[in-house]
Design a protein around this motif. Structure first.
Motif, PDB file in Angstrom:
ATOM      1  N   ARG A  14       0.832  -1.205   0.000  1.00 39.29           N
ATOM      2  CA  ARG A  14       0.000   0.000   0.000  1.00 39.29           C
ATOM      3  C   ARG A  14       0.867   1.256   0.000  1.00 39.29           C
ATOM      4  NH1 ARG A  14      -3.169   3.178   3.711  1.00 39.29           N
ATOM      5  NH2 ARG A  14      -2.495   2.024   5.535  1.00 39.29           N
ATOM      6  N   ALA A  15       0.585   2.178  -0.943  1.00 39.98           N
ATOM      7  CA  ALA A  15       1.347   3.425  -1.033  1.00 39.98           C
ATOM      8  C   ALA A  15       1.050   4.302   0.169  1.00 39.98           C
ATOM      9  CB  ALA A  15       0.985   4.158  -2.316  1.00 39.98           C
ATOM     10  N   GLY A  16       2.061   4.985   0.653  1.00 36.46           N
ATOM     11  CA  GLY A  16       1.874   5.908   1.765  1.00 36.46           C
ATOM     12  C   GLY A  16       1.956   5.257   3.130  1.00 36.46           C
ATOM     13  N   SER A  17       2.125   3.922   3.184  1.00 36.42           N
ATOM     14  CA  SER A  17       2.247   3.230   4.470  1.00 36.42           C
ATOM     15  C   SER A  17       3.657   2.672   4.614  1.00 36.42           C
ATOM     16  CB  SER A  17       1.233   2.078   4.551  1.00 36.42           C
ATOM     17  OG  SER A  17       1.524   1.260   5.673  1.00 36.42           O
ATOM     18  N   CYS A  18       4.338   3.033   5.704  1.00 34.69           N
ATOM     19  CA  CYS A  18       5.679   2.483   5.940  1.00 34.69           C
ATOM     20  C   CYS A  18       5.603   1.045   6.422  1.00 34.69           C
ATOM     21  CB  CYS A  18       6.406   3.331   6.981  1.00 34.69           C
ATOM     22  SG  CYS A  18       6.809   4.954   6.362  1.00 34.69           S
ATOM     23  N   GLY A  19       4.407   0.594   6.742  1.00 29.48           N
ATOM     24  CA  GLY A  19       4.182  -0.749   7.279  1.00 29.48           C
ATOM     25  C   GLY A  19       2.877  -0.709   8.050  1.00 29.48           C
ATOM     26  N   CYS A  20       1.843  -1.380   7.543  1.00 24.62           N
ATOM     27  CA  CYS A  20       0.538  -1.319   8.210  1.00 24.62           C
ATOM     28  C   CYS A  20       0.574  -2.178   9.471  1.00 24.62           C
ATOM     29  CB  CYS A  20      -0.573  -1.850   7.317  1.00 24.62           C
ATOM     30  SG  CYS A  20      -0.464  -1.364   5.594  1.00 24.62           S
ATOM     31  N   VAL A  21       0.023  -1.661  10.554  1.00 28.05           N
ATOM     32  CA  VAL A  21      -0.029  -2.430  11.802  1.00 28.05           C
ATOM     33  C   VAL A  21      -0.789  -3.743  11.573  1.00 28.05           C
ATOM     34  CG1 VAL A  21      -0.886  -2.433  14.185  1.00 28.05           C
ATOM     35  CG2 VAL A  21       0.168  -0.367  13.248  1.00 28.05           C
ATOM     36  N   GLU A  22      -1.890  -3.667  10.823  1.00 27.50           N
ATOM     37  CA  GLU A  22      -2.694  -4.877  10.587  1.00 27.50           C
ATOM     38  C   GLU A  22      -1.914  -5.917   9.780  1.00 27.50           C
ATOM     39  OE1 GLU A  22      -5.612  -5.705  11.971  1.00 27.50           O
ATOM     40  OE2 GLU A  22      -5.311  -3.848  13.103  1.00 27.50           O
ATOM     41  N   CYS A  23      -1.106  -5.469   8.830  1.00 27.88           N
ATOM     42  CA  CYS A  23      -0.287  -6.410   8.046  1.00 27.88           C
ATOM     43  C   CYS A  23       0.767  -7.070   8.943  1.00 27.88           C
ATOM     44  CB  CYS A  23       0.422  -5.689   6.897  1.00 27.88           C
ATOM     45  SG  CYS A  23      -0.654  -5.152   5.579  1.00 27.88           S
ATOM     46  N   ILE A  24       1.396  -6.276   9.806  1.00 25.54           N
ATOM     47  CA  ILE A  24       2.459  -6.809  10.665  1.00 25.54           C
ATOM     48  C   ILE A  24       1.875  -7.800  11.675  1.00 25.54           C
ATOM     49  CG2 ILE A  24       4.283  -6.204  12.322  1.00 25.54           C
ATOM     50  CD1 ILE A  24       4.371  -3.430  10.863  1.00 25.54           C
ATOM     51  N   LYS A  25       0.646  -7.546  12.116  1.00 28.36           N
ATOM     52  CA  LYS A  25       0.013  -8.482  13.064  1.00 28.36           C
ATOM     53  C   LYS A  25      -0.115  -9.881  12.460  1.00 28.36           C
ATOM     54  CE  LYS A  25      -3.674  -6.961  15.380  1.00 28.36           C
ATOM     55  NZ  LYS A  25      -4.876  -6.131  15.637  1.00 28.36           N
ATOM     56  N   GLU A  26      -0.272  -9.939  11.126  1.00 29.76           N
ATOM     57  CA  GLU A  26      -0.385 -11.243  10.453  1.00 29.76           C
ATOM     58  C   GLU A  26       0.904 -12.050  10.553  1.00 29.76           C
ATOM     59  OE1 GLU A  26      -3.155 -12.434   8.507  1.00 29.76           O
ATOM     60  OE2 GLU A  26      -4.161 -10.864   9.649  1.00 29.76           O
ATOM     61  N   VAL A  27       2.022 -11.350  10.744  1.00 31.52           N
ATOM     62  CA  VAL A  27       3.329 -12.017  10.817  1.00 31.52           C
ATOM     63  C   VAL A  27       3.579 -12.560  12.227  1.00 31.52           C
ATOM     64  CG1 VAL A  27       5.827 -11.577  10.583  1.00 31.52           C
ATOM     65  CG2 VAL A  27       4.217 -10.508   8.995  1.00 31.52           C
ATOM     66  N   LEU A  28       2.898 -11.976  13.208  1.00 31.37           N
ATOM     67  CA  LEU A  28       3.115 -12.336  14.619  1.00 31.37           C
ATOM     68  C   LEU A  28       2.013 -13.266  15.103  1.00 31.37           C
ATOM     69  CD1 LEU A  28       3.987  -8.749  15.944  1.00 31.37           C
ATOM     70  CD2 LEU A  28       5.555 -10.484  15.038  1.00 31.37           C
ATOM     71  N   SER A  29       2.195 -13.774  16.304  1.00 33.29           N
ATOM     72  CA  SER A  29       1.158 -14.606  16.916  1.00 33.29           C
ATOM     73  C   SER A  29       1.295 -14.504  18.431  1.00 33.29           C
ATOM     74  CB  SER A  29       1.303 -16.058  16.468  1.00 33.29           C
ATOM     75  OG  SER A  29       2.577 -16.536  16.829  1.00 33.29           O
ATOM     76  N   PRO A  30       0.221 -14.826  19.163  1.00 31.34           N
ATOM     77  CA  PRO A  30       0.360 -14.832  20.620  1.00 31.34           C
ATOM     78  C   PRO A  30       1.294 -15.962  21.040  1.00 31.34           C
ATOM     79  CG  PRO A  30      -1.838 -15.550  19.948  1.00 31.34           C
ATOM     80  CD  PRO A  30      -1.108 -15.179  18.708  1.00 31.34           C
TER      81      PRO A  30
ATOM     82  N   ALA B 124       9.748   4.509  10.788  1.00 36.66           N
ATOM     83  CA  ALA B 124       8.295   4.469  11.000  1.00 36.66           C
ATOM     84  C   ALA B 124       7.796   3.026  11.057  1.00 36.66           C
ATOM     85  CB  ALA B 124       7.582   5.241   9.899  1.00 36.66           C
ATOM     86  N   LEU B 125       8.456   2.136  10.318  1.00 40.14           N
ATOM     87  CA  LEU B 125       8.091   0.716  10.367  1.00 40.14           C
ATOM     88  C   LEU B 125       8.246   0.182  11.794  1.00 40.14           C
ATOM     89  CD1 LEU B 125       7.457  -2.070   9.054  1.00 40.14           C
ATOM     90  CD2 LEU B 125       9.906  -2.252   8.516  1.00 40.14           C
ATOM     91  N   GLY B 126       9.293   0.631  12.494  1.00 41.41           N
ATOM     92  CA  GLY B 126       9.538   0.163  13.858  1.00 41.41           C
ATOM     93  C   GLY B 126       8.403   0.514  14.809  1.00 41.41           C
ATOM     94  N   VAL B 127       7.850   1.719  14.649  1.00 42.42           N
ATOM     95  CA  VAL B 127       6.736   2.129  15.509  1.00 42.42           C
ATOM     96  C   VAL B 127       5.529   1.220  15.235  1.00 42.42           C
ATOM     97  CG1 VAL B 127       5.206   4.029  16.155  1.00 42.42           C
ATOM     98  CG2 VAL B 127       7.599   4.508  15.586  1.00 42.42           C
ATOM     99  N   SER B 128       5.272   0.948  13.951  1.00 38.86           N
ATOM    100  CA  SER B 128       4.164   0.030  13.602  1.00 38.86           C
ATOM    101  C   SER B 128       4.436  -1.370  14.141  1.00 38.86           C
ATOM    102  CB  SER B 128       3.986  -0.045  12.083  1.00 38.86           C
ATOM    103  OG  SER B 128       3.601   1.201  11.568  1.00 38.86           O
ATOM    104  N   MET B 129       5.693  -1.808  14.105  1.00 33.74           N
ATOM    105  CA  MET B 129       6.043  -3.138  14.627  1.00 33.74           C
ATOM    106  C   MET B 129       5.741  -3.208  16.127  1.00 33.74           C
ATOM    107  SD  MET B 129       9.571  -3.651  12.424  1.00 33.74           S
ATOM    108  CE  MET B 129      10.303  -5.007  13.333  1.00 33.74           C
ATOM    109  N   GLY B 130       6.057  -2.136  16.850  1.00 36.08           N
ATOM    110  CA  GLY B 130       5.777  -2.097  18.286  1.00 36.08           C
ATOM    111  C   GLY B 130       4.283  -2.127  18.558  1.00 36.08           C
TER     112      GLY B 130
END
Ligand SMILES: [Zn+2]
Ligand SMILES: [Zn+2]
Length: 218
Positions: free
Chosen positions: A22-38, A85-91
């Motif tokens: 997605r243009a304009g996003s350094c990394g969507c929080v919702e996309c990154i959540k898909e990479v992680l798990s509880p 900015a990606l790091g903030v979304s990762m957090g």
């Protein structure tokens, strides 16, 4: 014509989410959540399940993914391609999988002495966690010793000296803290940071990293 809107967006916001594009996003929080798990929390001393029968004085380590695949790639984009900015979304994404974390401050592991990086990647992740947990970040640690940025293959950081860190910032009113790092490989770095905070009366009640290397018990 169909591609003109994304093209114009890219001119205005010349970044893209590394996951969905997605243009304009350094990394969507919702996309990154898909990479992680509880995940279950780990004993910071042996990286086995917490609470740990062998280490009664340990504290829990929280994490989002093993240091492999797309999670590892995101850490590399953050560190080596200067995508702060990606790091903030990762957090922020990481925070959504962790419950029950409570402390007076989040303390990031600092950059190494002489690091060429433009910013501290652990601080960026801590900023995202801080926003979600509503816990203030205190960037108050500095390295006392020069060490290789990451333990080389097959070695550990257990030989880090006791005084690896010094406290540089003001921590008035802070009694408990959670230490934040981008990657936890052996837990040694976090334990040394916890020792330095303990010396000034701050109890480290937990730690958190975006990824965890393959510890002995993982
Ligand atoms: Zn995305
Ligand atoms: Zn243990």
């Amino acid at each position: 014509m169909a591609g003109i809107v994304p093209f114009l967006l890219h001119l205005i916001f010349p970044v893209r989410c590394p996951l969905c594009g997605r243009a304009g996003s350094c990394g969507c929080v919702e996309c990154i959540k898909e990479v992680l798990s509880p995940n279950f929390s780990l004993c910071i001393k042996c990286l086995g399940p917490y609470p740990c029968s062998e280490h009664s004085s340990s504290f829990p380590h929280y994490w989002g993914a093993r240091h492999e695949g797309m999670a590892r790639k995101l850490v590399h984009l953050l560190k080596y391609e200067n995508n702060g900015a990606l790091g903030v979304s990762m957090g922020m994404a990481l925070a959504s999988y962790v419950t029950g974390m409570s402390a007076d401050a989040l303390v990031p592991i600092p950059l190494h002495i002489g690091s060429p990086r433009l910013f501290n990647q652990s601080r960026k992740i801590a900023q995202g966690l801080s926003l979600k947990f509503d816990i203030p970040m205190r960037d108050c640690l500095a390295w006392n010793v020069e060490v290789a940025p990451r333990a080389s293959k097959g070695s550990t950081r257990s030989e880090l000296p006791e005084n690896s860190f010094k406290v540089t910032g003001s921590l008035g009113g802070i009694k408990t803290a959670i230490i934040c790092d981008d990657v936890c490989t052996t837990g040694a770095t976090i334990q040394k940071a916890a020792s330095s905070l303990a010396k000034i009366g701050i109890e480290v009640v937990g730690s958190i990293s975006f990824t965890v290397g393959k510890g002995p018990k993982l």
